[in-house]
Write a protein that holds these residues in place. Structure first.
Motif, PDB file in Angstrom:
ATOM      1  N   HIS A 304      -0.050   0.319 -16.969  1.00  0.00           N
ATOM      2  CA  HIS A 304      -1.538   0.726 -16.386  1.00  0.00           C
ATOM      3  C   HIS A 304      -2.277  -0.854 -16.179  1.00  0.00           C
ATOM      4  CE1 HIS A 304      -5.794   1.041 -16.747  1.00  0.00           C
ATOM      5  NE2 HIS A 304      -5.564   2.772 -16.856  1.00  0.00           N
ATOM      6  N   GLY A 305      -2.683  -0.965 -14.984  1.00  0.00           N
ATOM      7  CA  GLY A 305      -4.036  -1.783 -14.432  1.00  0.00           C
ATOM      8  C   GLY A 305      -2.999  -2.113 -13.201  1.00  0.00           C
ATOM      9  N   THR A 306      -2.083  -2.162 -12.681  1.00  0.00           N
ATOM     10  CA  THR A 306      -1.172  -2.635 -11.374  1.00  0.00           C
ATOM     11  C   THR A 306      -1.044  -1.821 -10.020  1.00  0.00           C
ATOM     12  OG1 THR A 306       0.913  -1.676 -12.301  1.00  0.00           O
ATOM     13  CG2 THR A 306       0.143  -3.629 -13.101  1.00  0.00           C
ATOM     14  N   VAL A 307      -0.944  -2.061  -8.930  1.00  0.00           N
ATOM     15  CA  VAL A 307      -0.557  -1.462  -7.996  1.00  0.00           C
ATOM     16  C   VAL A 307       0.593  -1.748  -7.522  1.00  0.00           C
ATOM     17  CG1 VAL A 307      -0.864  -1.179  -5.577  1.00  0.00           C
ATOM     18  CG2 VAL A 307      -2.915  -1.104  -7.449  1.00  0.00           C
ATOM     19  N   HIS A 308       1.751  -0.806  -6.668  1.00  0.00           N
ATOM     20  CA  HIS A 308       3.013  -1.747  -6.172  1.00  0.00           C
ATOM     21  C   HIS A 308       2.857  -0.911  -4.836  1.00  0.00           C
ATOM     22  CE1 HIS A 308       4.602   1.862  -8.513  1.00  0.00           C
ATOM     23  NE2 HIS A 308       4.840   1.974  -8.063  1.00  0.00           N
ATOM     24  N   LEU A 309       4.066  -2.265  -4.114  1.00  0.00           N
ATOM     25  CA  LEU A 309       4.455  -1.429  -2.431  1.00  0.00           C
ATOM     26  C   LEU A 309       6.029  -2.210  -2.432  1.00  0.00           C
ATOM     27  CD1 LEU A 309       1.332  -3.400  -0.529  1.00  0.00           C
ATOM     28  CD2 LEU A 309       1.860  -0.931  -1.576  1.00  0.00           C
ATOM     29  N   ALA A 310       6.443  -0.671  -2.003  1.00  0.00           N
ATOM     30  CA  ALA A 310       7.647  -0.405  -1.506  1.00  0.00           C
ATOM     31  C   ALA A 310       7.890  -0.862  -0.346  1.00  0.00           C
ATOM     32  CB  ALA A 310       8.558   0.503  -2.576  1.00  0.00           C
ATOM     33  N   LEU A 311       8.982  -1.655   0.189  1.00  0.00           N
ATOM     34  CA  LEU A 311       9.423  -2.093   1.002  1.00  0.00           C
ATOM     35  C   LEU A 311      10.405  -1.135   1.147  1.00  0.00           C
ATOM     36  CD1 LEU A 311       9.818  -5.934   1.140  1.00  0.00           C
ATOM     37  CD2 LEU A 311       8.476  -4.852   2.403  1.00  0.00           C
ATOM     38  N   GLY A 312      10.251  -0.502   2.559  1.00  0.00           N
ATOM     39  CA  GLY A 312      11.922   0.555   2.465  1.00  0.00           C
ATOM     40  C   GLY A 312      11.361   1.703   2.707  1.00  0.00           C
ATOM     41  N   ARG A 313      12.776   2.639   2.788  1.00  0.00           N
ATOM     42  CA  ARG A 313      12.652   4.157   2.543  1.00  0.00           C
ATOM     43  C   ARG A 313      11.287   4.485   2.259  1.00  0.00           C
ATOM     44  NH1 ARG A 313      14.009   8.613  -0.340  1.00  0.00           N
ATOM     45  NH2 ARG A 313      15.214  10.083   1.363  1.00  0.00           N
ATOM     46  N   ALA A 314      11.016   6.166   3.101  1.00  0.00           N
ATOM     47  CA  ALA A 314       9.633   7.153   2.297  1.00  0.00           C
ATOM     48  C   ALA A 314      10.130   7.830   2.174  1.00  0.00           C
ATOM     49  CB  ALA A 314       8.392   7.025   3.464  1.00  0.00           C
ATOM     50  N   TYR A 315       9.170   8.676   1.005  1.00  0.00           N
ATOM     51  CA  TYR A 315       9.449   9.774  -0.322  1.00  0.00           C
ATOM     52  C   TYR A 315       9.059  10.808   1.627  1.00  0.00           C
ATOM     53  CZ  TYR A 315      10.724   7.121  -3.679  1.00  0.00           C
ATOM     54  OH  TYR A 315      11.430   6.173  -4.047  1.00  0.00           O
ATOM     55  N   ASP A 316      10.335  11.505   1.191  1.00  0.00           N
ATOM     56  CA  ASP A 316      10.094  13.307   2.117  1.00  0.00           C
ATOM     57  C   ASP A 316       8.364  13.597   1.488  1.00  0.00           C
ATOM     58  OD1 ASP A 316      11.978  12.142   4.202  1.00  0.00           O
ATOM     59  OD2 ASP A 316      13.096  13.746   3.097  1.00  0.00           O
ATOM     60  N   ALA A 317       8.439  13.952  -0.112  1.00  0.00           N
ATOM     61  CA  ALA A 317       7.695  14.557  -0.471  1.00  0.00           C
ATOM     62  C   ALA A 317       6.224  13.784   0.202  1.00  0.00           C
ATOM     63  CB  ALA A 317       7.659  14.647  -1.894  1.00  0.00           C
ATOM     64  N   CYS A 318       6.132  12.828   0.682  1.00  0.00           N
ATOM     65  CA  CYS A 318       4.662  12.557   0.973  1.00  0.00           C
ATOM     66  C   CYS A 318       4.047  12.718   2.237  1.00  0.00           C
ATOM     67  CB  CYS A 318       4.178  10.949   0.364  1.00  0.00           C
ATOM     68  SG  CYS A 318       4.894  10.111  -1.493  1.00  0.00           S
ATOM     69  N   LEU A 319       5.546  13.350   3.138  1.00  0.00           N
ATOM     70  CA  LEU A 319       5.365  13.086   4.709  1.00  0.00           C
ATOM     71  C   LEU A 319       4.786  14.983   5.128  1.00  0.00           C
ATOM     72  CD1 LEU A 319       8.711  11.049   4.655  1.00  0.00           C
ATOM     73  CD2 LEU A 319       5.883  10.245   5.216  1.00  0.00           C
ATOM     74  N   PRO A 320       4.149  15.199   6.350  1.00  0.00           N
ATOM     75  CA  PRO A 320       4.268  15.651   6.819  1.00  0.00           C
ATOM     76  C   PRO A 320       5.556  16.858   7.570  1.00  0.00           C
ATOM     77  CG  PRO A 320       2.562  14.366   7.588  1.00  0.00           C
ATOM     78  CD  PRO A 320       3.600  13.799   6.658  1.00  0.00           C
ATOM     79  N   ASP A 321       5.938  18.251   6.847  1.00  0.00           N
ATOM     80  CA  ASP A 321       6.639  18.265   7.671  1.00  0.00           C
ATOM     81  C   ASP A 321       7.267  18.270   9.132  1.00  0.00           C
ATOM     82  OD1 ASP A 321       6.846  20.358   5.425  1.00  0.00           O
ATOM     83  OD2 ASP A 321       5.997  21.772   5.880  1.00  0.00           O
ATOM     84  N   GLY A 322       7.813  17.661   8.458  1.00  0.00           N
ATOM     85  CA  GLY A 322       8.272  17.480  10.671  1.00  0.00           C
ATOM     86  C   GLY A 322       8.966  15.974  11.021  1.00  0.00           C
ATOM     87  N   GLU A 323       8.126  15.470   9.605  1.00  0.00           N
ATOM     88  CA  GLU A 323       7.996  14.141   9.776  1.00  0.00           C
ATOM     89  C   GLU A 323       8.788  13.408   8.623  1.00  0.00           C
ATOM     90  OE1 GLU A 323       4.662  10.192   9.323  1.00  0.00           O
ATOM     91  OE2 GLU A 323       4.383  12.471  10.237  1.00  0.00           O
ATOM     92  N   THR A 324       9.729  11.878  10.147  1.00  0.00           N
ATOM     93  CA  THR A 324      10.717  11.284   8.895  1.00  0.00           C
ATOM     94  C   THR A 324       9.921  10.512   8.211  1.00  0.00           C
ATOM     95  OG1 THR A 324      10.875   9.771  10.942  1.00  0.00           O
ATOM     96  CG2 THR A 324      13.151  12.362  10.713  1.00  0.00           C
ATOM     97  N   GLY A 325       9.017   9.635   8.260  1.00  0.00           N
ATOM     98  CA  GLY A 325       8.430   8.586   7.500  1.00  0.00           C
ATOM     99  C   GLY A 325       9.513   7.174   8.182  1.00  0.00           C
ATOM    100  N   ASN A 326       8.963   6.370   7.340  1.00  0.00           N
ATOM    101  CA  ASN A 326      10.044   5.406   7.217  1.00  0.00           C
ATOM    102  C   ASN A 326      11.183   5.045   6.664  1.00  0.00           C
ATOM    103  OD1 ASN A 326       9.937   2.328   8.271  1.00  0.00           O
ATOM    104  ND2 ASN A 326       9.933   1.391   5.797  1.00  0.00           N
ATOM    105  N   ASP A 327      12.708   4.692   6.923  1.00  0.00           N
ATOM    106  CA  ASP A 327      14.277   4.366   6.976  1.00  0.00           C
ATOM    107  C   ASP A 327      14.639   3.826   6.982  1.00  0.00           C
ATOM    108  OD1 ASP A 327      16.062   6.295   6.642  1.00  0.00           O
ATOM    109  OD2 ASP A 327      16.784   6.133   8.375  1.00  0.00           O
ATOM    110  N   SER A 328      15.177   3.513   5.973  1.00  0.00           N
ATOM    111  CA  SER A 328      16.009   2.016   5.494  1.00  0.00           C
ATOM    112  C   SER A 328      17.212   2.264   4.734  1.00  0.00           C
ATOM    113  CB  SER A 328      14.504   0.971   4.925  1.00  0.00           C
ATOM    114  OG  SER A 328      15.563  -0.177   4.648  1.00  0.00           O
ATOM    115  N   ALA A 329      17.762   1.360   4.331  1.00  0.00           N
ATOM    116  CA  ALA A 329      18.703   1.195   3.833  1.00  0.00           C
ATOM    117  C   ALA A 329      18.627   0.628   2.295  1.00  0.00           C
ATOM    118  CB  ALA A 329      20.467   0.710   3.704  1.00  0.00           C
TER     119      ALA A 329
END
Length: 365
Positions: A304-329
């Protein structure tokens, strides 16, 4: 056996993974998670699930990787088949040495991760859930006595998840309706677009596309990032401790970076592939049972009281249908403490100031 181990297992099987009779389950067990694995196995047996157990040892991985060159076969079929045929993968963490992988060369790690992208995708296509058993190694990494760490872990895991899910649902709605997020704090002024994205209410349950226990965050997949951010919560990346990581973004990608320690680790991470220089996640921590950093991303990113950002792969659950988003290993989270005079804005409205949300007592506009 501590009765909280059984409660942990019940929460994992019923609330988190939603396991039913006939489900095919893989349990990935770390060396220190034996007691939790026994409790989970008993719960699975009662529910009539089918169980395969694998052994997850960083020391074994270290021995293998240090003896290997950097020419790995892509996605060995025997391992990929295990996950392609599984309904659920439960990862029970708790190793004997949290720095066991520290002396594995970065280029070997990168080559291995890249060669296993298909295996990782097959695993993530299951209803996977990761959790940890409170071991002495993790307590030492957190700078706590073992007894205090055990209490800390169960305070974070054994929550009223339904009540927390309801609170987080309000933040999810704000993010879903928003177009831009701005984070301002010491050494930080950064904006990112969340247009057309769907936030995940991470309730520690696969029913909400949430795969960690404990959880307690709301996250989405930003893009178009601009500005600078300082991550002041120390953490271990690839077996080495980093702190005060500073990233500068232009046109969505990292164009400059620095850190107060082990800056070369940050460089290795960013050089993994093109997607490693872009964000895959913006997450906002809301678990009040996590009240201090412990150098474990499973806990710290939900604090609680923090924010985080992730470098790399985006999760499909956050993306519109048909969009791949950021891809990374890779998908590596970095955390900033929303301390005094910091603020989180959605479309110019202050949602959080100095670590308090606008619906919490003590919030000032």
């Amino acid at each position: 056996m501590d009765e909280r181990i059984t409660e942990h297992a019940e929460t994992l099987v019923d609330w988190s993974a939603r396991i039913e009779a006939g489900d095919d389950i893989v349990i990935d067990v770390a060396p220190g998670a034996h007691d939790l694995a026994v409790a989970v196995a008993a719960e699975l047996g009662e529910r009539g699930a089918n169980l395969v157990t694998t052994y997850a040892s960083d020391e074994i991985d270290r021995a293998y990787l240090r003896a290997h060159d950097d020419e790995f076969d892509a996605d060995p079929a025997h391992e990929r088949a295990l996950y392609e045929n599984a309904d659920v993968v439960l990862s029970l963490g708790g190793g004997r040495n949290t720095s066991a992988m520290a002396d594995v060369p970065g280029h070997i790690r990168t080559a291995y991760a890249t060669a296993r992208e298909g295996i990782r995708e097959a695993r993530m296509d299951t209803d996977w859930v990761s959790t940890v058993h409170p071991t002495r190694a993790l307590a030492q990494q957190a700078g706590m006595s073992h007894e205090a760490y055990i209490d800390f872990v169960y305070d974070a895991v054994l929550r009223d998840w339904e009540a927390l899910a309801e609170e987080m649902r309000g933040l999810k709605a704000l993010l879903d309706d928003g177009s831009e997020v701005r984070i301002v704090g010491e050494g930080t002024d950064i904006t990112m677009s969340i247009e057309s994205r769907t936030a995940v209410n991470s309730t520690a349950s696969v029913a909400d596309d949430s795969h960690n226990l404990p959880s307690g965050e709301v996250f989405t997949a930003p893009h178009g990032t601009e500005g600078e951010i300082t991550f002041d919560v120390p953490m271990t990346i690839r077996g080495r401790r980093v702190r005060d990581v500073r990233l500068t973004f232009n046109d969505g990608a990292v164009v400059d970076y620095d850190a107060a320690g082990n800056v070369d680790v940050v460089g290795e991470l960013l050089d993994t592939d093109d997607g490693a220089r872009r964000l895959g996640e913006l997450g906002i921590g809301m678990n009040r049972g996590i009240d201090r950093p412990t150098d474990s991303i499973l806990f710290d990113e939900k604090m609680h009281g923090t924010v985080h950002l992730a470098l790399g792969r985006a999760y499909d659950a956050c993306l519109p249908d048909g969009e791949t988003g950021n891809d990374s290993a890779v998908h590596v989270d970095l955390i900033t403490d929303m301390g005094e005079d910091s603020r989180l804005e959605i479309d110019g409205d202050v949602i959080q100031r100095s670590g308090l949300f606008r619906w919490e007592e003590g919030f000032r506009a």
